[in-house]
Design a protein around this motif. Structure first.
Motif, PDB file in Angstrom:
ATOM      1  N   PRO A 317      35.514  28.625  52.430  1.00  0.00           N
ATOM      2  CA  PRO A 317      34.062  28.424  52.323  1.00  0.00           C
ATOM      3  C   PRO A 317      33.445  29.181  51.159  1.00  0.00           C
ATOM      4  O   PRO A 317      32.471  28.758  50.571  1.00  0.00           O
ATOM      5  N   ARG A 318      34.030  30.347  50.810  1.00  0.00           N
ATOM      6  CA  ARG A 318      33.498  31.157  49.714  1.00  0.00           C
ATOM      7  C   ARG A 318      34.664  31.664  48.875  1.00  0.00           C
ATOM      8  O   ARG A 318      35.629  32.219  49.411  1.00  0.00           O
ATOM      9  N   HIS A 319      34.580  31.473  47.576  1.00  0.00           N
ATOM     10  CA  HIS A 319      35.591  32.022  46.672  1.00  0.00           C
ATOM     11  C   HIS A 319      35.028  32.059  45.266  1.00  0.00           C
ATOM     12  O   HIS A 319      34.245  31.213  44.873  1.00  0.00           O
ATOM     13  N   ASP A 320      35.410  33.110  44.514  1.00  0.00           N
ATOM     14  CA  ASP A 320      34.998  33.135  43.111  1.00  0.00           C
ATOM     15  C   ASP A 320      36.110  32.514  42.267  1.00  0.00           C
ATOM     16  O   ASP A 320      37.085  31.975  42.792  1.00  0.00           O
ATOM     17  N   ALA A 321      35.947  32.631  40.959  1.00  0.00           N
ATOM     18  CA  ALA A 321      36.880  31.945  40.059  1.00  0.00           C
ATOM     19  C   ALA A 321      37.944  32.869  39.502  1.00  0.00           C
ATOM     20  O   ALA A 321      38.639  32.493  38.554  1.00  0.00           O
ATOM     21  N   ALA A 322      38.114  34.046  40.087  1.00  0.00           N
ATOM     22  CA  ALA A 322      39.082  35.000  39.543  1.00  0.00           C
ATOM     23  C   ALA A 322      40.494  34.419  39.564  1.00  0.00           C
ATOM     24  O   ALA A 322      41.263  34.585  38.609  1.00  0.00           O
ATOM     25  N   HIS A 323      40.836  33.737  40.661  1.00  0.00           N
ATOM     26  CA  HIS A 323      42.185  33.184  40.755  1.00  0.00           C
ATOM     27  C   HIS A 323      42.399  32.058  39.744  1.00  0.00           C
ATOM     28  O   HIS A 323      43.509  31.874  39.217  1.00  0.00           O
ATOM     29  N   LEU A 324      41.332  31.303  39.441  1.00  0.00           N
ATOM     30  CA  LEU A 324      41.443  30.222  38.454  1.00  0.00           C
ATOM     31  C   LEU A 324      41.685  30.781  37.052  1.00  0.00           C
ATOM     32  O   LEU A 324      42.542  30.292  36.313  1.00  0.00           O
ATOM     33  N   VAL A 325      40.927  31.819  36.703  1.00  0.00           N
ATOM     34  CA  VAL A 325      41.093  32.448  35.392  1.00  0.00           C
ATOM     35  C   VAL A 325      42.488  33.052  35.276  1.00  0.00           C
ATOM     36  O   VAL A 325      43.162  32.920  34.246  1.00  0.00           O
ATOM     37  N   ALA A 326      42.939  33.701  36.342  1.00  0.00           N
ATOM     38  CA  ALA A 326      44.280  34.311  36.329  1.00  0.00           C
ATOM     39  C   ALA A 326      45.357  33.235  36.190  1.00  0.00           C
ATOM     40  O   ALA A 326      46.336  33.405  35.448  1.00  0.00           O
ATOM     41  N   CYS A 327      45.170  32.120  36.876  1.00  0.00           N
ATOM     42  CA  CYS A 327      46.167  31.037  36.809  1.00  0.00           C
ATOM     43  C   CYS A 327      46.269  30.455  35.407  1.00  0.00           C
ATOM     44  O   CYS A 327      47.373  30.236  34.885  1.00  0.00           O
ATOM     45  N   ILE A 328      45.130  30.207  34.769  1.00  0.00           N
ATOM     46  CA  ILE A 328      45.178  29.608  33.432  1.00  0.00           C
ATOM     47  C   ILE A 328      45.705  30.608  32.423  1.00  0.00           C
ATOM     48  O   ILE A 328      46.386  30.242  31.454  1.00  0.00           O
ATOM     49  N   SER A 329      45.418  31.896  32.645  1.00  0.00           N
ATOM     50  CA  SER A 329      45.955  32.925  31.751  1.00  0.00           C
ATOM     51  C   SER A 329      47.468  33.006  31.865  1.00  0.00           C
ATOM     52  O   SER A 329      48.178  33.139  30.858  1.00  0.00           O
ATOM     53  N   ASP A 330      47.974  32.942  33.110  1.00  0.00           N
ATOM     54  CA  ASP A 330      49.421  32.963  33.310  1.00  0.00           C
ATOM     55  C   ASP A 330      50.069  31.726  32.679  1.00  0.00           C
ATOM     56  O   ASP A 330      51.154  31.816  32.082  1.00  0.00           O
ATOM     57  N   GLN A 331      49.422  30.588  32.826  1.00  0.00           N
ATOM     58  CA  GLN A 331      49.937  29.375  32.218  1.00  0.00           C
ATOM     59  C   GLN A 331      49.994  29.511  30.695  1.00  0.00           C
ATOM     60  O   GLN A 331      50.940  29.062  30.036  1.00  0.00           O
ATOM     61  N   LYS A 332      48.983  30.142  30.142  1.00  0.00           N
ATOM     62  CA  LYS A 332      48.933  30.321  28.691  1.00  0.00           C
ATOM     63  C   LYS A 332      50.106  31.167  28.209  1.00  0.00           C
ATOM     64  O   LYS A 332      50.742  30.863  27.192  1.00  0.00           O
ATOM     65  N   ILE A 333      50.417  32.218  28.952  1.00  0.00           N
ATOM     66  CA  ILE A 333      51.532  33.101  28.578  1.00  0.00           C
ATOM     67  C   ILE A 333      52.858  32.346  28.611  1.00  0.00           C
ATOM     68  O   ILE A 333      53.691  32.443  27.700  1.00  0.00           O
ATOM     69  N   ILE A 334      53.053  31.571  29.676  1.00  0.00           N
ATOM     70  CA  ILE A 334      54.299  30.801  29.808  1.00  0.00           C
ATOM     71  C   ILE A 334      54.411  29.767  28.695  1.00  0.00           C
ATOM     72  O   ILE A 334      55.481  29.593  28.085  1.00  0.00           O
ATOM     73  N   LEU A 335      53.306  29.074  28.411  1.00  0.00           N
ATOM     74  CA  LEU A 335      53.342  28.048  27.370  1.00  0.00           C
ATOM     75  C   LEU A 335      53.589  28.644  25.991  1.00  0.00           C
ATOM     76  O   LEU A 335      54.255  28.028  25.144  1.00  0.00           O
ATOM     77  N   LYS A 336      53.071  29.836  25.752  1.00  0.00           N
ATOM     78  CA  LYS A 336      53.334  30.509  24.474  1.00  0.00           C
ATOM     79  C   LYS A 336      54.827  30.757  24.296  1.00  0.00           C
ATOM     80  O   LYS A 336      55.381  30.574  23.206  1.00  0.00           O
ATOM     81  N   LYS A 337      55.485  31.156  25.369  1.00  0.00           N
ATOM     82  CA  LYS A 337      56.932  31.385  25.294  1.00  0.00           C
ATOM     83  C   LYS A 337      57.685  30.077  25.066  1.00  0.00           C
ATOM     84  O   LYS A 337      58.658  30.025  24.309  1.00  0.00           O
ATOM     85  N   ILE A 338      57.220  29.031  25.719  1.00  0.00           N
ATOM     86  CA  ILE A 338      57.909  27.739  25.572  1.00  0.00           C
ATOM     87  C   ILE A 338      57.785  27.212  24.141  1.00  0.00           C
ATOM     88  O   ILE A 338      58.768  26.768  23.542  1.00  0.00           O
ATOM     89  N   VAL A 339      56.570  27.240  23.591  1.00  0.00           N
ATOM     90  CA  VAL A 339      56.367  26.669  22.255  1.00  0.00           C
ATOM     91  C   VAL A 339      56.965  27.531  21.158  1.00  0.00           C
ATOM     92  O   VAL A 339      57.187  27.057  20.031  1.00  0.00           O
TER      93      VAL A 339
END
Length: 915
Positions: A317-339
């Motif tokens: 019912p209530r949640h902020d966007a901290a987990h979303l920001v953390a998820c996209i940041s983690d994705q960015k790190i992984i993608l940097k390694k891949i590319v």
């Protein structure tokens, strides 16, 4: 037989209604209230609604209610993604990646899917390519399983979990759910992984819902079924009873004891909302799970695990966007390694790295969609994602992963993108990794600024940067894609110099390369935008290299562009510029040549034909009538496959002849040329009914010009059309066809009053030809035959008058009333023809099989005879027989019968039948 004498002028005056001038439209309320009609005073007062003037309140009210409902629904959807949206996204996800018939799986997954069956067993009907792939997979230690078998087993596991749960066997349900979650560790299934994720998480969601309902039931009811409380949607953890909390804790402990990390995370996420029974603030638990996912080494598995976490978080019912920001940041790190890696393998994924990124792409898209779901949080998200200090102050030089940047651009509000377009261009320029095609990011930015085109700042600088970036592209399709996205902006701001530069560059590149289908599609989009932007096609044709670029296009793209050009050109009242006419003619001819008239897509063919017809209709050469006729001749040759167009050409030719006749100059030779054009063109039209109409129309033009011999020839052709209609071998006519041709036959009879009788073949040779044709055709029903016979009798009676009701307008065309005035042979020919018609009428009526129709036909014939022929003993005898037939078929009380008897008795000195 003697015909009645008619005074047509007196009859017209006697039957004409008195005309009264009005000061306002009769549908206006003011005119209706002041009307002299008194009938409305006796009626209930009802407000008149004119549908042409506006919408009624009955229509408006439901629309308003719908708008309110939509607004209410929209306000609810901003808080979380609906279950329907998640299901829709998953459906598209499964369709996005084509799944091979045979799937390579790990040995562990194979045991779960195949159970005790032989592992690696190959289907006997496998294709050779599938067989080779299976053998390669076996060599690498993988097993093969069919797509259908895999999906079927997942559905079986779902049913087993549900069955065990309802049998109070929770342990088995949990064990089977762990097996399902464990399948998500196997990323060697590659393109099947998204489908596997959707099916597996559906099972996870089902388990989570069952656990939630069980704990909620324990919180609301005692063991004996007594209601303890009724939990609201925003309940607090301190309102939950101890037994419910212990059950909830027990579930989390069981899941925490799972050895493998990935199944443990998936199962905890499945029941994650149950933390609400234990704590009020569970965001720390959510962030803990985000960090746990970092322990999953496989990039594909971790990406989809985050995907499921975001989905489960939406249920809170209530949640902020901290987990979303953390998820996209983690994705960015992984993608940097891949590319940045130079290897073809990353983690457990053995395939192409571009395939790996494409499989991860939907998770990035969904995450970005959730991040910018709330419009009130956009400024905060921009700062937290490190895009900039605020929506008005972005960092345009920091490189981003291309694929993340793409979905950032897609989800950001249009006004933010437009106000920072230059900064985003710099971001795209800095982000050039292989995770996403850079030109598609340029295109996405162009689409966004086109949405908010009036909000765009620094237009000149943006377009200059775009043109420079596009020019650097060596591949033509990439160049065209980028410029296509910004074409609306260039046209909106009238950037003529930039447009000239682009068209010049396009033409130069087109001359050096073979244009592919993809390049044609992009070129088509650019040209269509140019065409639809300008009102005057003359301006478009004057653009540098536009016509040359158009000539390079071919196939369906050229046809689509041609249809847009013709659509835009024919919006104006007329097309009179010679250069524009020539270019449009070439465009129309190209469209004609590209359309396959033998295919089954008749809608496309008809649309193309309508556009060419509109173009021909709009062309106007003014007083140069000869030039216009030459244009029609060229059209007939150029558009030979468009049969419907030939009819338009005949109408246009006849219109030219009419214009020439109205000018009252010595244009008779030109009129003859127009008539000759029509005579040659009409036989090319496949429909005999359409031919007959055009022959009559052209014959009328001939009479207006005093060309009697031409009119006679055209009428002969019209009669031949009637014969051809009935005599085409193997063609079965429908009742509608026959009705139509009978109607045209009656029209022919009416037209014959204008035509002087032929002195060589006889004054009545055409009516005799019609009568002869009528007798020889069994296809015509008695009902239709009576209709034509009545028309012929009416024609004969009218020819017998001393003055015809109407004449041809040309002074040299003498009507039969003056041509045969006092000619005894002419009168004898009319009486002889009428006698044959009367005899045919009497013989035709008994052939009708329907009793009611037979009675009505008898009355029709009786009314026609007594209307045009003086009633004597002979006619009275015929009418009596017809009345007897009507009485036997309809009965003596029939109203039509009674009115006919009254009418006949008034015409006859002696009464006839029925009384």
């Amino acid at each position: 037989m003697e015909f009645k004498v008619r005074d047509y002028r007196a009859e017209e005056e006697a039957h004409s209604l008195t005309r009264v001038s009005v000061s306002s439209h009769p549908l206006c309320s003011s005119s209706s209230s002041s009307s002299s009609l008194s009938l409305t005073q006796d009626l209930v007062s009802v407000e008149f609604f004119d549908p042409l003037r506006g919408l009624s309140t009955e229509i408006l009210e439901p629309v308003e209610d719908i708008a309110v409902a939509q607004k209410h629904a929209s306000s609810q959807s901003t808080s979380h993604l609906s279950t329907k949206e998640w299901a829709s996204f998953n459906k598209l996800l499964m369709q996005r990646f084509p799944v091979p018939k045979m799937i390579s799986v790990s040995a562990l997954s194979s045991k779960t899917i195949k159970g005790k069956k032989a592992i690696g067993e190959l289907s006997t009907n496998m294709q050779s390519d599938d067989l080779n792939d299976s053998e390669k997979s076996a060599e690498r230690g993988f097993k093969t399983v069919s797509q259908q078998e895999y999906i079927k087993r997942l559905h079986e596991l779902k049913d087993e979990i549900k069955r065990s749960w309802h049998a109070d066997d929770r342990v088995t349900s949990l064990k089977l759910s762990i097996k399902v979650a464990s399948l998500l560790m196997d990323t060697c299934v590659a393109q099947f992984y998204p489908t596997l994720f959707v099916l597996a998480t559906d099972i996870m969601d089902m388990l989570g819902d069952m656990v939630w309902e069980r704990i909620k039931e324990k919180a609301e009811f005692a063991d004996d079924g007594t209601k303890i409380c009724n939990l609201s949607d925003d309940f607090e953890a301190n309102s939950i009873c101890l037994e419910a909390k212990e059950t909830c804790n027990n579930w989390f402990r069981k899941i925490a004891s799972i050895h493998e990390l990935l199944p443990r995370i998936y199962l905890e996420l499945a029941i994650f909302q149950c933390w609400r029974f234990l704590r009020n603030d569970i965001m720390d638990n959510l962030m803990r799970t985000v960090m746990m996912i970092r322990g999953i080494a496989d990039p594909l598995a971790s990406a989809y695990c985050r995907f499921f976490l975001i989905h489960c978080a939406q249920k809170l019912p209530r949640h902020d966007a901290a987990h979303l920001v953390a998820c996209i940041s983690d994705q960015k790190i992984i993608l940097k390694k891949i590319v940045s890696t130079k290897q073809t393998k990353y983690g457990n994924f053995l395939g192409d790295l571009k395939l790996l990124i494409s499989l991860m792409e939907p998770t990035i898209e969904y995450t970005m969609r959730c991040i910018f779901k709330d419009p009130n949080q956009v400024a905060d998200m921009i700062v937290r994602l490190e895009v900039g200090k605020s929506p008005s102050e972005l960092h345009g030089k920091v490189p981003w992963i291309s694929i993340i940047l793409h979905y950032l651009l897609k989800e950001l509000p249009t006004e933010v993108v437009c106000s920072n377009a230059l900064e985003f261009l710099n971001l795209i320029d800095c982000s050039s990794d292989f995770s996403f095609d850079q030109c598609l990011n340029y295109k996405m930015l162009g689409l966004k600024v086109s949405e908010g085109i009036d909000q765009l700042n620094t237009v000149d600088a943006v377009i200059d940067e775009v043109i420079q970036a596009a020019t650097k592209r060596k591949i033509l399709n990439e160049y065209l894609k980028i410029l296509d996205a910004y074409m609306d902006v260039i046209l909106h701001y009238n950037m003529d110099q930039s447009l000239k530069s682009i068209l010049s560059e396009i033409f130069e590149r087109l001359g050096n390369e073979v244009v592919t289908e993809d390049e044609l599609a992009s070129l088509q989009s650019i040209v269509v935008k140019l065409v639809t932007h300008f009102d005057d096609m003359k301006y478009v044709f004057d653009l540098i290299y536009f016509v040359d670029i158009l000539d390079v296009m071919h196939g369906s793209s050229r046809s689509i562009v041609s249809m847009h050009i013709l659509t835009n050109a024919t919006r104006n009242d007329r097309i009179d510029d010679p250069t524009t006419v020539k270019l449009l003619f070439d465009v129309a001819q190209s469209l004609h040549d590209n359309v396959d008239f033998s295919n089954t897509r008749q809608d496309d063919n008809q649309h193309a034909e309508r556009l060419v017809a509109r173009f021909i209709d709009k062309v106007d050469h003014g007083i140069e009538l000869d030039r216009h006729l030459t244009f029609l001749v060229e059209c007939r040759g150029a558009f030979s496959s468009m049969n419907g167009l030939k009819e338009i050409l005949v109408h246009s030719s006849n219109l030219l002849a009419t214009k020439a006749l109205k000018e009252k100059k010595n244009n008779l030779n030109f009129v003859k040329s127009c008539i000759t054009f029509s005579e040659v063109t009409i036989p090319c039209i496949p429909s005999f009914a359409r031919q007959l109409i055009l022959y009559l129309e052209t014959a009328e033009i001939s009479l207006f010009g005093g060309l009697i011999s031409h009119a006679d020839g055209l009428l002969d052709s019209a009669v031949c059309c009637l014969q051809s209609f009935y005599m085409v071998d193997g063609l079965r006519k429908s009742s509608e066809d026959v009705d139509g041709i009978v109607s045209l036959t009656r029209k022919l009879c009416s037209f014959l009053l204008l035509v002087p009788g032929n002195l060589e073949q006889g004054a009545m040779y055409i009516p005799k030809s019609i009568l002869s044709l009528l007798d020889s055709q069994s296809l015509i029903t008695p009902k239709l035959r009576i209709i034509v016979l009545c028309s012929l009798l009416s024609l004969s009676a009218t020819f017998a008058q001393t003055e015809l009701p109407y004449h041809a307008i040309h002074e040299e065309v003498i009507g039969n009333d003056r041509l045969y005035l006092g000619d005894a042979m002419y009168s004898q020919e009319l009486r002889s023809l009428s006698g044959v018609i009367l005899h045919n009428m009497v013989d035709t009526i008994p052939q009708e099989s329907s009793q009611v129709t037979r009675g009505k036909l008898a009355l029709e014939a009786c009314n026609c005879i007594t209307t045009f022929v003086k009633v004597n003993d002979e006619i009275s005898s015929v009418c009596s027989k017809l009345m007897e037939t009507a009485v036997s078929c309809l009965g003596g009380d029939d109203k039509y019968l009674q009115s006919t008897i009254n009418f006949v008795n008034k015409q006859s000195p002696t009464s006839v039948g029925g009384e």
